[in-house]
Design a protein around this motif. Structure first.
Motif, PDB file in Angstrom:
ATOM      1  N   PRO A   1      -0.109   7.845 -12.222  1.00  0.00           N
ATOM      2  CA  PRO A   1      -0.977   8.571 -13.160  1.00  0.00           C
ATOM      3  C   PRO A   1      -0.212   9.586 -14.010  1.00  0.00           C
ATOM      4  O   PRO A   1      -0.207  10.769 -13.747  1.00  0.00           O
ATOM      5  CB  PRO A   1      -1.989   9.256 -12.236  1.00  0.00           C
ATOM      6  CG  PRO A   1      -1.250   9.425 -10.956  1.00  0.00           C
ATOM      7  CD  PRO A   1      -0.317   8.261 -10.850  1.00  0.00           C
TER       8      PRO A   1
ATOM      9  N   ARG B   1      -0.667   9.831 -17.445  1.00  0.00           N
ATOM     10  CA  ARG B   1      -1.522  10.307 -18.529  1.00  0.00           C
ATOM     11  C   ARG B   1      -2.974  10.103 -18.139  1.00  0.00           C
ATOM     12  O   ARG B   1      -3.277   9.306 -17.255  1.00  0.00           O
ATOM     13  CB  ARG B   1      -1.199   9.569 -19.826  1.00  0.00           C
ATOM     14  CG  ARG B   1      -1.396   8.092 -19.754  1.00  0.00           C
ATOM     15  CD  ARG B   1      -0.806   7.385 -20.974  1.00  0.00           C
ATOM     16  NE  ARG B   1      -0.974   5.961 -20.839  1.00  0.00           N
ATOM     17  CZ  ARG B   1      -2.015   5.276 -21.300  1.00  0.00           C
ATOM     18  NH1 ARG B   1      -2.978   5.883 -21.962  1.00  0.00           N
ATOM     19  NH2 ARG B   1      -2.098   3.987 -21.131  1.00  0.00           N
ATOM     20  N   LYS B   2      -3.854  10.844 -18.797  1.00  0.00           N
ATOM     21  CA  LYS B   2      -5.278  10.749 -18.478  1.00  0.00           C
ATOM     22  C   LYS B   2      -5.882   9.528 -19.167  1.00  0.00           C
ATOM     23  O   LYS B   2      -5.832   9.410 -20.385  1.00  0.00           O
ATOM     24  CB  LYS B   2      -6.007  12.010 -18.923  1.00  0.00           C
ATOM     25  CG  LYS B   2      -7.458  11.992 -18.524  1.00  0.00           C
ATOM     26  CD  LYS B   2      -8.154  13.271 -18.858  1.00  0.00           C
ATOM     27  CE  LYS B   2      -9.593  13.173 -18.400  1.00  0.00           C
ATOM     28  NZ  LYS B   2     -10.366  14.337 -18.723  1.00  0.00           N
TER      29      LYS B   2
ATOM     30  N   GLU C   1      -9.300   7.376 -19.750  1.00  0.00           N
ATOM     31  CA  GLU C   1     -10.751   7.496 -19.685  1.00  0.00           C
ATOM     32  C   GLU C   1     -11.482   6.174 -19.853  1.00  0.00           C
ATOM     33  O   GLU C   1     -12.647   6.062 -19.487  1.00  0.00           O
ATOM     34  CB  GLU C   1     -11.234   8.448 -20.787  1.00  0.00           C
ATOM     35  CG  GLU C   1     -10.678   9.846 -20.682  1.00  0.00           C
ATOM     36  CD  GLU C   1     -11.118  10.711 -21.851  1.00  0.00           C
ATOM     37  OE1 GLU C   1     -12.309  10.654 -22.228  1.00  0.00           O
ATOM     38  OE2 GLU C   1     -10.262  11.421 -22.405  1.00  0.00           O
TER      39      GLU C   1
ATOM     40  N   THR D   1       1.833   3.328 -17.596  1.00  0.00           N
ATOM     41  CA  THR D   1       2.200   4.696 -17.963  1.00  0.00           C
ATOM     42  C   THR D   1       2.420   4.861 -19.461  1.00  0.00           C
ATOM     43  O   THR D   1       2.549   5.981 -19.943  1.00  0.00           O
ATOM     44  CB  THR D   1       3.488   5.115 -17.231  1.00  0.00           C
ATOM     45  OG1 THR D   1       4.509   4.169 -17.542  1.00  0.00           O
ATOM     46  CG2 THR D   1       3.266   5.174 -15.732  1.00  0.00           C
TER      47      THR D   1
ATOM     48  N   LYS E   1      -5.800   7.059 -24.465  1.00  0.00           N
ATOM     49  CA  LYS E   1      -6.661   7.353 -23.320  1.00  0.00           C
ATOM     50  C   LYS E   1      -7.321   6.112 -22.720  1.00  0.00           C
ATOM     51  O   LYS E   1      -8.391   6.197 -22.139  1.00  0.00           O
ATOM     52  CB  LYS E   1      -7.708   8.397 -23.706  1.00  0.00           C
ATOM     53  CG  LYS E   1      -8.551   8.037 -24.902  1.00  0.00           C
ATOM     54  CD  LYS E   1      -9.442   9.196 -25.304  1.00  0.00           C
ATOM     55  CE  LYS E   1     -10.130   8.910 -26.615  1.00  0.00           C
ATOM     56  NZ  LYS E   1     -10.922  10.038 -27.057  1.00  0.00           N
TER      57      LYS E   1
ATOM     58  N   VAL F   1      -8.275   5.429  -9.797  1.00  0.00           N
ATOM     59  CA  VAL F   1      -8.516   6.604 -10.635  1.00  0.00           C
ATOM     60  C   VAL F   1      -9.304   7.652  -9.855  1.00  0.00           C
ATOM     61  O   VAL F   1      -8.977   8.838  -9.861  1.00  0.00           O
ATOM     62  CB  VAL F   1      -9.256   6.227 -11.935  1.00  0.00           C
ATOM     63  CG1 VAL F   1      -9.793   7.450 -12.647  1.00  0.00           C
ATOM     64  CG2 VAL F   1      -8.325   5.442 -12.858  1.00  0.00           C
ATOM     65  N   HIS F   2     -10.341   7.214  -9.148  1.00  0.00           N
ATOM     66  CA  HIS F   2     -11.209   8.155  -8.434  1.00  0.00           C
ATOM     67  C   HIS F   2     -10.582   8.681  -7.135  1.00  0.00           C
ATOM     68  O   HIS F   2     -10.873   9.788  -6.721  1.00  0.00           O
ATOM     69  CB  HIS F   2     -12.562   7.530  -8.149  1.00  0.00           C
ATOM     70  CG  HIS F   2     -13.412   7.425  -9.366  1.00  0.00           C
ATOM     71  ND1 HIS F   2     -13.915   8.509 -10.039  1.00  0.00           N
ATOM     72  CD2 HIS F   2     -13.808   6.343 -10.072  1.00  0.00           C
ATOM     73  CE1 HIS F   2     -14.596   8.109 -11.091  1.00  0.00           C
ATOM     74  NE2 HIS F   2     -14.545   6.803 -11.142  1.00  0.00           N
TER      75      HIS F   2
ATOM     76  N   GLY G   1      -7.101   8.541  -6.507  1.00  0.00           N
ATOM     77  CA  GLY G   1      -5.753   9.015  -6.732  1.00  0.00           C
ATOM     78  C   GLY G   1      -4.682   8.366  -5.882  1.00  0.00           C
ATOM     79  O   GLY G   1      -3.609   8.905  -5.698  1.00  0.00           O
TER      80      GLY G   1
END
Length: 118
Positions: A6, A8-9, A11, A62, A74, A114-115, A117
């Motif tokens: 992770p 970068r963020k 969405e 990445t 994003k 994502v949720h 990690g």
């Protein structure tokens, strides 16, 4: 499973088609070639799902993609092989169950990572 870094963020997950006919079994390398011919730095998608459901790597997760103007920073881009009729321009939902299953599993894996990690 995807390699998770992770950096970068992210969405959004943007799902694309390769605009290929049902009998074209191409993958990430062919799409990479098309995109390089257009002057891009690499394939625009992060993952490609072949006709048999095989998930191939495109750009590293990445690295921002080149698949959805305004959203590349994003999002991750997933491309399903298929999407047009034999005239190569009329949209057609010619995807199969193997691709659908692979897409569902990949999206679930991404959301989980994502949720959680991990």
């Amino acid at each position: 499973m995807i390699n998770w870094k992770p950096i970068r963020k992210v969405e959004f997950i943007v799902i694309h088609c390769a605009a290929t006919t049902e009998d074209q079994d191409i993958g990430a390398e062919e799409i990479r070639g098309w995109h390089l011919q257009r002057g891009w730095l690499d394939i625009g998608y992060h993952k490609v799902i072949r006709r048999d459901g095989t998930i191939e790597d495109g750009r590293a997760l990445t690295v921002p993609g080149a698949h959805a103007r305004g959203f590349n920073q994003k999002s991750w881009g997933i491309c399903l092989v298929g999407g047009v009729e034999s005239d190569n321009k009329t949209p057609e939902s010619n995807f199969n169950h193997a691709q659908g299953d692979a897409l569902e599993g990949l999206v679930r894996d991404i959301i989980h990572k994502v949720h959680n990690g991990d």
